[in-house]
Design a protein around this motif. Structure first.
Motif, PDB file in Angstrom:
ATOM      1  N   PRO A  10      23.813  29.501  59.298  1.00 37.34           N
ATOM      2  CA  PRO A  10      25.180  29.836  58.870  1.00 37.34           C
ATOM      3  C   PRO A  10      25.612  29.165  57.576  1.00 37.34           C
ATOM      4  CG  PRO A  10      25.131  29.316  61.224  1.00 37.34           C
ATOM      5  CD  PRO A  10      23.783  28.954  60.675  1.00 37.34           C
ATOM      6  N   LEU A  11      25.016  28.025  57.213  1.00 38.19           N
ATOM      7  CA  LEU A  11      25.482  27.256  56.066  1.00 38.19           C
ATOM      8  C   LEU A  11      24.578  27.320  54.851  1.00 38.19           C
ATOM      9  CD1 LEU A  11      26.607  24.046  57.994  1.00 38.19           C
ATOM     10  CD2 LEU A  11      28.076  25.887  57.143  1.00 38.19           C
ATOM     11  N   PHE A  12      23.270  27.449  55.064  1.00 38.31           N
ATOM     12  CA  PHE A  12      22.317  27.396  53.956  1.00 38.31           C
ATOM     13  C   PHE A  12      21.024  28.041  54.446  1.00 38.31           C
ATOM     14  CE2 PHE A  12      20.919  24.138  56.622  1.00 38.31           C
ATOM     15  CZ  PHE A  12      20.008  23.242  56.090  1.00 38.31           C
ATOM     16  N   VAL A  13      20.003  28.049  53.632  1.00 36.11           N
ATOM     17  CA  VAL A  13      18.659  28.562  53.940  1.00 36.11           C
ATOM     18  C   VAL A  13      18.635  30.102  53.968  1.00 36.11           C
ATOM     19  CG1 VAL A  13      16.611  28.419  55.382  1.00 36.11           C
ATOM     20  CG2 VAL A  13      18.296  26.559  55.454  1.00 36.11           C
ATOM     21  N   ALA A  14      17.747  30.682  53.181  1.00 37.50           N
ATOM     22  CA  ALA A  14      17.552  32.125  53.190  1.00 37.50           C
ATOM     23  C   ALA A  14      16.063  32.438  53.078  1.00 37.50           C
ATOM     24  CB  ALA A  14      18.308  32.801  52.048  1.00 37.50           C
ATOM     25  N   GLU A  15      15.655  33.493  53.769  1.00 31.26           N
ATOM     26  CA  GLU A  15      14.301  34.027  53.619  1.00 31.26           C
ATOM     27  C   GLU A  15      14.294  34.989  52.449  1.00 31.26           C
ATOM     28  OE1 GLU A  15      11.566  35.372  57.054  1.00 31.26           O
ATOM     29  OE2 GLU A  15      12.414  37.238  56.239  1.00 31.26           O
ATOM     30  N   VAL A  16      13.259  34.911  51.631  1.00 29.89           N
ATOM     31  CA  VAL A  16      13.148  35.738  50.438  1.00 29.89           C
ATOM     32  C   VAL A  16      11.935  36.655  50.574  1.00 29.89           C
ATOM     33  CG1 VAL A  16      12.936  35.779  47.924  1.00 29.89           C
ATOM     34  CG2 VAL A  16      14.117  33.869  49.050  1.00 29.89           C
ATOM     35  N   THR A  17      12.156  37.952  50.469  1.00 32.14           N
ATOM     36  CA  THR A  17      11.073  38.926  50.444  1.00 32.14           C
ATOM     37  C   THR A  17      11.254  39.822  49.218  1.00 32.14           C
ATOM     38  OG1 THR A  17      12.342  40.385  51.922  1.00 32.14           O
ATOM     39  CG2 THR A  17      10.718  38.928  52.953  1.00 32.14           C
ATOM     40  N   GLY A  18      10.238  40.629  48.942  1.00 32.62           N
ATOM     41  CA  GLY A  18      10.312  41.537  47.810  1.00 32.62           C
ATOM     42  C   GLY A  18       9.695  40.979  46.551  1.00 32.62           C
ATOM     43  N   VAL A  19       8.962  39.852  46.677  1.00 31.94           N
ATOM     44  CA  VAL A  19       8.283  39.269  45.520  1.00 31.94           C
ATOM     45  C   VAL A  19       6.918  38.785  45.978  1.00 31.94           C
ATOM     46  CG1 VAL A  19       9.310  36.977  45.930  1.00 31.94           C
ATOM     47  CG2 VAL A  19       8.473  37.573  43.642  1.00 31.94           C
ATOM     48  N   ASP A  20       5.931  38.890  45.086  1.00 26.95           N
ATOM     49  CA  ASP A  20       4.567  38.444  45.370  1.00 26.95           C
ATOM     50  C   ASP A  20       4.276  37.224  44.512  1.00 26.95           C
ATOM     51  OD1 ASP A  20       1.885  38.057  45.796  1.00 26.95           O
ATOM     52  OD2 ASP A  20       1.255  40.058  45.136  1.00 26.95           O
ATOM     53  N   LEU A  21       4.198  36.052  45.141  1.00 26.70           N
ATOM     54  CA  LEU A  21       3.996  34.817  44.397  1.00 26.70           C
ATOM     55  C   LEU A  21       2.545  34.583  44.012  1.00 26.70           C
ATOM     56  CD1 LEU A  21       6.384  32.390  46.321  1.00 26.70           C
ATOM     57  CD2 LEU A  21       6.892  33.911  44.389  1.00 26.70           C
ATOM     58  N   THR A  22       1.649  35.472  44.439  1.00 28.19           N
ATOM     59  CA  THR A  22       0.256  35.357  44.012  1.00 28.19           C
ATOM     60  C   THR A  22       0.034  36.002  42.646  1.00 28.19           C
ATOM     61  OG1 THR A  22      -0.492  37.407  45.068  1.00 28.19           O
ATOM     62  CG2 THR A  22      -0.481  35.414  46.432  1.00 28.19           C
ATOM     63  N   THR A  23       1.071  36.610  42.089  1.00 32.02           N
ATOM     64  CA  THR A  23       1.020  37.192  40.749  1.00 32.02           C
ATOM     65  C   THR A  23       2.153  36.577  39.926  1.00 32.02           C
ATOM     66  OG1 THR A  23       2.476  39.034  41.335  1.00 32.02           O
ATOM     67  CG2 THR A  23       0.102  39.359  41.666  1.00 32.02           C
ATOM     68  N   PRO A  24       2.092  36.647  38.588  1.00 34.72           N
ATOM     69  CA  PRO A  24       3.176  36.095  37.771  1.00 34.72           C
ATOM     70  C   PRO A  24       4.524  36.729  38.126  1.00 34.72           C
ATOM     71  CG  PRO A  24       1.253  36.527  36.411  1.00 34.72           C
ATOM     72  CD  PRO A  24       0.959  37.135  37.759  1.00 34.72           C
ATOM     73  N   VAL A  25       5.544  35.895  38.252  1.00 36.24           N
ATOM     74  CA  VAL A  25       6.878  36.364  38.622  1.00 36.24           C
ATOM     75  C   VAL A  25       7.649  36.725  37.357  1.00 36.24           C
ATOM     76  CG1 VAL A  25       9.055  35.733  39.734  1.00 36.24           C
ATOM     77  CG2 VAL A  25       6.879  34.958  40.711  1.00 36.24           C
ATOM     78  N   PRO A  26       8.125  37.968  37.224  1.00 35.65           N
ATOM     79  CA  PRO A  26       8.882  38.357  36.024  1.00 35.65           C
ATOM     80  C   PRO A  26      10.135  37.511  35.844  1.00 35.65           C
ATOM     81  CG  PRO A  26       8.224  40.292  37.294  1.00 35.65           C
ATOM     82  CD  PRO A  26       7.937  39.098  38.155  1.00 35.65           C
ATOM     83  N   GLU A  27      10.550  37.380  34.613  1.00 31.99           N
ATOM     84  CA  GLU A  27      11.690  36.524  34.290  1.00 31.99           C
ATOM     85  C   GLU A  27      12.957  36.951  35.022  1.00 31.99           C
ATOM     86  OE1 GLU A  27      14.228  35.186  30.303  1.00 31.99           O
ATOM     87  OE2 GLU A  27      12.190  35.993  30.109  1.00 31.99           O
ATOM     88  N   ASP A  28      13.210  38.266  35.088  1.00 31.72           N
ATOM     89  CA  ASP A  28      14.438  38.720  35.738  1.00 31.72           C
ATOM     90  C   ASP A  28      14.394  38.473  37.244  1.00 31.72           C
ATOM     91  OD1 ASP A  28      12.423  40.664  35.983  1.00 31.72           O
ATOM     92  OD2 ASP A  28      13.866  42.293  36.224  1.00 31.72           O
ATOM     93  N   VAL A  29      13.207  38.564  37.843  1.00 32.92           N
ATOM     94  CA  VAL A  29      13.077  38.298  39.275  1.00 32.92           C
ATOM     95  C   VAL A  29      13.267  36.810  39.551  1.00 32.92           C
ATOM     96  CG1 VAL A  29      11.521  38.386  41.270  1.00 32.92           C
ATOM     97  CG2 VAL A  29      11.579  40.280  39.625  1.00 32.92           C
TER      98      VAL A  29
END
Length: 297
Positions: A10-29
């Motif tokens: 309820p206060l903090f912590v979020a799960e993040v999906t929709g990105v692949d960290l095994t490849t370079p992460v684009p600047e906007d992402v």
């Protein structure tokens, strides 16, 4: 939005999906990820089987990496860009429970903030789960912003301008480890850190505490330690704490400036292997908060 966020507390912590960290992460992402980091303080990236190289590449997007001193003075399994959160020796074999490194690592089971004992503290840490025991070994996180918000007004006034001295030797002595390399005391002398900090990125204030905090500067030692223990106990009440149950491939990122964390016990006969990278903050807590105080007159 490229990423998807799922709050886990309820206060903090979020799960993040929709990105692949095994490849370079684009600047906007990454801009979206960093905004989520400032909002939630702890991010969980599931199903990210990163290599060490991929982990360091992603970590550097947050800032410069720390190098990890050899605190226990034993042969290490990983390069000094990593902190080895495992029960393995340098050959990948299970450590003896009486090994110096095992005894040193027991300090991670106390509530702490990574590198609060350094003049340039840590901005964030990234922890990648490579092997997980069948039971135990969870990591708990505490939201120090929410804890600060919940303090009674008179306690906020009391702690606002306090400074605590932080030392790795102090925290490890509490867990029974007192045999540092001779150069550790010289390389990492005690440092002052403000007990309350203020963050323009989130617009929030936070307690800054840790097992590394020895005493309050200018107070009698025992009185200061009693206050620090009281604040840590307050800040780690159930409503402020999230417990992460690890899965292989999980990668977590947390803001060391406004959270505390601790590892939970597990059977040391079972392998537990996590690799941690740590990103340095730009300037010291003491410099930032003193400048803030001066600007307020």
């Amino acid at each position: 939005m490229a990423i998807t966020l799922k709050p886990l507390h309820p206060l903090f912590v979020a799960e993040v999906t929709g990105v692949d960290l095994t490849t370079p992460v684009p600047e906007d992402v990454f801009a979206e990820i960093h905004a989520a980091f400032e909002r939630y303080a702890v991010l969980v990236f599931p199903d990210q089987p990163v290599t060490d190289e991929q982990q360091t590449s992603f970590s550097r997007l947050f800032g410069p990496l720390e190098t990890a001193p050899n605190f226990a003075g034993t042969a290490l399994r990983l390069s000094n860009e990593f902190t080895d959160i495992s029960n393995l020796d340098h050959e990948g074999k299970l450590l003896d429970p009486e090994d110096r490194l095992t005894r040193y690592n027991l300090g991670n089971q106390m509530w702490h903030t990574d590198s609060s004992f350094k003049a340039v503290r840590a901005k964030c840490s990234l922890l990648s789960a490579r092997e997980i025991p069948p039971t135990g070994g969870e990591t708990q996180y505490a939201d120090m912003r929410a804890a600060y918000d919940a303090l009674p007004p008179e306690r906020k006034r009391q702690v606002e301008n306090l400074v605590a001295e932080h030392s790795i030797a102090h925290s490890r002595a509490k867990s029974g480890f007192d045999s540092f390399n001779s150069d550790i005391a010289t390389a990492l002398p005690p440092v002052p850190q403000r007990v309350v900090d203020h963050y323009p990125g989130s617009g929030r204030s936070s307690l800054f505490l840790a097992s590394h905090a020895s005493h309050i500067v200018g107070w009698p030692v025992e009185q200061g330690r009693a206050l620090l223990e009281e604040l840590i106990e307050f800040a780690t009440q159930d409503q402020f704490v999230y417990t992460h149950h690890w899965r292989v491939g999980d990668l977590t990122v947390w803001d060391n400036r406004c959270t505390m964390h601790r590892g939970r016990p597990y059977d040391l006969r079972q392998r537990r292997v996590l690799h941690r990278t740590t990103v340095s903050d730009v300037v010291t807590n003491y410099q930032v908060t003193m400048a803030h105080a001066e600007s307020r007159g």
